[in-house]
Scaffold this active site. Structure first.
Site, short mmCIF file in Angstrom:
data_model
loop_
_atom_site.label_atom_id
_atom_site.label_comp_id
_atom_site.label_asym_id
_atom_site.label_seq_id
_atom_site.Cartn_x
_atom_site.Cartn_y
_atom_site.Cartn_z
N SER A 152 0.85 -1.18 0.00
CA SER A 152 0.00 0.00 0.00
C SER A 152 0.89 1.23 0.00
CB SER A 152 -0.88 -0.01 1.26
OG SER A 152 -1.49 1.25 1.47
N TYR A 165 -2.36 -0.82 10.56
CA TYR A 165 -2.45 -1.13 9.13
C TYR A 165 -1.20 -0.66 8.39
CZ TYR A 165 -3.98 -1.05 4.27
OH TYR A 165 -4.06 -1.24 2.92
#
Length: 274
Positions: A152, A165
């Site tokens: 990501s 995350y």
């Protein structure tokens, strides 16, 4: 049509989190390129529907294995199932993962543990278990075997209110780039894909709204980034999807760390960074 260097015809590709969104996108692209599939995720009905679609459209044989990879022992169960079925995996797409949103002090510790288990522990264990098969496939099918880990743009800097995350994705990026180096002489294509916010169920699972984002990536955008990277003669250790995201990732690496965290924290008040 771009030059297709990556050719998985005659191999089997395993896609985790294949029931929707990016996972289903990876499955469709791999099937279109001639690979048979192993589809795994929690939602069996969606996996079976996708398997039927791929068979009708591409003639692909798909093995459906419904499983929650965050559960204890799930990776070992999956690997044992593959061995029992006599399936040798030539491409592994570690797509399964999710995000939580909120300050650490207010977060559910059980949910955070599941997040780390799926995003980090399961990805690492499954990669280690199948890496010998991937390397074998890369020798038998030159330019036809790959390891794709979904990272990501959150991997490039800490993200307040998505601290866990972002940390898991930083791990995925670092882990994948190290494997890229370790396997660089093998012919196995290894890369971490780093999208920004994508128009999928990601935000719903994270408990946030995507309304604050005007320029969400599409699944097709991320597939284009992924397979452009795989089609290169020398696949890069990571690829960022979206020009704006690529620029931001580069800038984040050059600014003072405190500045980056402060800016990202202010940006993330109204929604998560995918």
């Amino acid at each position: 049509m771009r030059n297709r260097v990556f050719n998985p015809i005659g191999t089997v590709a395993l896609v985790t989190g294949a029931s929707s969104g990016l996972g289903a996108g990876f499955a469709r692209e791999l099937a279109e390129r001639g690979a048979d599939l192993v589809l795994t995720a929690r939602r069996q009905d969606r996996l079976e529907g996708l398997a039927v679609e791929l068979a009708e459209k591409y003639g692909t044989v798909s093995t459906v294995i419904p499983l929650d990879l965050a559960a204890p022992g799930a990776v070992a169960e999956l690997v044992a199932d593959l061995h029992t079925r006599g399936i040798t995996v030539g491409t592994l797409v570690n797509n399964a993962g999710f995000a939580t949103y909120g300050t650490l002090a207010d977060s559910d510790p059980v949910r955070l543990s599941e997040e780390v288990s799926l995003n980090v522990t399961a990805l690492t264990a499954l990669t280690r278990a199948l890496l010998p098969d991937l390397l074998q496939a890369s020798r038998a099918h030159p330019a036809g075997a790959a390891l794709v880990n979904l990272a990501s743009t959150a991997a490039f800097q800490p993200v307040p209110k998505m601290a866990v995350y972002a940390a898991t994705k930083a791990y995925v990026l670092s882990f994948t780039e190290a494997l890229w180096y370790e396997t660089r002489q093998s012919g196995l294509k290894v890369t971490a894909i780093c999208p920004g916010p994508v128009d999928t169920e990601f935000f719903e699972v994270a408990g946030r709204s995507a309304d604050s984002y005007r320029d969400l990536l599409t699944v097709a955008d991320v597939m284009r980034t992924t397979f452009t990277a795989l089609d290169r003669a020398s696949t890069p250790p990571h690829a960022v999807s979206g020009l704006r995201n690529s620029v931001f990732a580069q800038v984040a690496g050059r600014l003072p760390h405190r500045t980056v965290v402060t800016v990202v924290g202010r940006m993330n008040r109204s929604g998560p960074t995918a």
